[in-house]
Design a protein around this motif. Sequence first.
Motif, PDB file in Angstrom:
ATOM      1  N   TRP A   1       0.818  -1.207   0.000  1.00  0.00           N
ATOM      2  CA  TRP A   1       0.000   0.000   0.000  1.00  0.00           C
ATOM      3  C   TRP A   1       0.857   1.266   0.000  1.00  0.00           C
ATOM      4  O   TRP A   1       0.493   2.269  -0.615  1.00  0.00           O
ATOM      5  CB  TRP A   1      -0.957   0.000   1.194  1.00  0.00           C
ATOM      6  CG  TRP A   1      -2.123  -0.904   0.958  1.00  0.00           C
ATOM      7  CD1 TRP A   1      -2.259  -2.201   1.357  1.00  0.00           C
ATOM      8  CD2 TRP A   1      -3.298  -0.605   0.209  1.00  0.00           C
ATOM      9  NE1 TRP A   1      -3.451  -2.716   0.913  1.00  0.00           N
ATOM     10  CE2 TRP A   1      -4.114  -1.754   0.216  1.00  0.00           C
ATOM     11  CE3 TRP A   1      -3.750   0.525  -0.454  1.00  0.00           C
ATOM     12  CZ2 TRP A   1      -5.342  -1.803  -0.417  1.00  0.00           C
ATOM     13  CZ3 TRP A   1      -4.990   0.467  -1.077  1.00  0.00           C
ATOM     14  CH2 TRP A   1      -5.768  -0.683  -1.062  1.00  0.00           C
ATOM     15  N   GLU A   2       2.002   1.224   0.682  1.00  0.00           N
ATOM     16  CA  GLU A   2       2.879   2.395   0.714  1.00  0.00           C
ATOM     17  C   GLU A   2       3.436   2.687  -0.675  1.00  0.00           C
ATOM     18  O   GLU A   2       3.479   3.842  -1.112  1.00  0.00           O
ATOM     19  CB  GLU A   2       4.024   2.191   1.705  1.00  0.00           C
ATOM     20  CG  GLU A   2       3.576   2.167   3.151  1.00  0.00           C
ATOM     21  CD  GLU A   2       3.076   0.805   3.618  1.00  0.00           C
ATOM     22  OE1 GLU A   2       3.079  -0.153   2.806  1.00  0.00           O
ATOM     23  OE2 GLU A   2       2.661   0.703   4.778  1.00  0.00           O
ATOM     24  N   ARG A   3       3.851   1.661  -1.380  1.00  0.00           N
ATOM     25  CA  ARG A   3       4.368   1.855  -2.742  1.00  0.00           C
ATOM     26  C   ARG A   3       3.280   2.324  -3.680  1.00  0.00           C
ATOM     27  O   ARG A   3       3.512   3.148  -4.568  1.00  0.00           O
ATOM     28  CB  ARG A   3       4.987   0.564  -3.261  1.00  0.00           C
ATOM     29  CG  ARG A   3       6.284   0.245  -2.583  1.00  0.00           C
ATOM     30  CD  ARG A   3       6.874  -1.023  -3.103  1.00  0.00           C
ATOM     31  NE  ARG A   3       8.135  -1.282  -2.429  1.00  0.00           N
ATOM     32  CZ  ARG A   3       8.857  -2.343  -2.606  1.00  0.00           C
ATOM     33  NH1 ARG A   3       8.464  -3.274  -3.449  1.00  0.00           N
ATOM     34  NH2 ARG A   3       9.988  -2.505  -1.958  1.00  0.00           N
ATOM     35  N   TRP A   4       2.080   1.803  -3.503  1.00  0.00           N
ATOM     36  CA  TRP A   4       0.948   2.236  -4.320  1.00  0.00           C
ATOM     37  C   TRP A   4       0.677   3.719  -4.098  1.00  0.00           C
ATOM     38  O   TRP A   4       0.452   4.475  -5.051  1.00  0.00           O
ATOM     39  CB  TRP A   4      -0.279   1.392  -3.983  1.00  0.00           C
ATOM     40  CG  TRP A   4      -1.528   1.874  -4.635  1.00  0.00           C
ATOM     41  CD1 TRP A   4      -1.938   1.604  -5.905  1.00  0.00           C
ATOM     42  CD2 TRP A   4      -2.519   2.706  -4.057  1.00  0.00           C
ATOM     43  NE1 TRP A   4      -3.139   2.234  -6.143  1.00  0.00           N
ATOM     44  CE2 TRP A   4      -3.514   2.908  -5.027  1.00  0.00           C
ATOM     45  CE3 TRP A   4      -2.661   3.297  -2.801  1.00  0.00           C
ATOM     46  CZ2 TRP A   4      -4.638   3.694  -4.789  1.00  0.00           C
ATOM     47  CZ3 TRP A   4      -3.778   4.079  -2.560  1.00  0.00           C
ATOM     48  CH2 TRP A   4      -4.757   4.264  -3.544  1.00  0.00           C
ATOM     49  N   MET A   5       0.712   4.153  -2.843  1.00  0.00           N
ATOM     50  CA  MET A   5       0.454   5.555  -2.527  1.00  0.00           C
ATOM     51  C   MET A   5       1.530   6.457  -3.135  1.00  0.00           C
ATOM     52  O   MET A   5       1.239   7.510  -3.700  1.00  0.00           O
ATOM     53  CB  MET A   5       0.402   5.774  -1.017  1.00  0.00           C
ATOM     54  CG  MET A   5       0.030   7.192  -0.640  1.00  0.00           C
ATOM     55  SD  MET A   5      -0.069   7.472   1.122  1.00  0.00           S
ATOM     56  CE  MET A   5       1.652   7.406   1.552  1.00  0.00           C
TER      57      MET A   5
END
Length: 99
Positions: free
Chosen positions: A15-19
């Motif tokens: 999720w952090e990379r997606w954000m």
Amino acid sequence: LAVSDERPVSTQSTWERWMIACLCLGSCRIAIEYAFKWLMQRKAFGKPLIANPALRQKLGQMVYKTEAIQAYVDSLTWQLCTMSFKEQNKELGAPIALM
């Protein structure tokens, strides 16, 4: 690399990379907007710079590359929203790492 619970590091920050990818995509869109406004306003030899075919081509390349990234992010967003957390970690770690 693995952490204490034997999961690869690439699956722990999905999720952090997606954000980060979404934020970068927004920055790309703002850069394109500013570039377009500048090309419309700046004049060289009595004509706006947008009249130059080479500059229009560069702007077009920026737009199509940004749209390709947008399609990839949209696809991964749909997968993130429809998969369970376990499936996300198993299936989406590598594709999101490529963003």
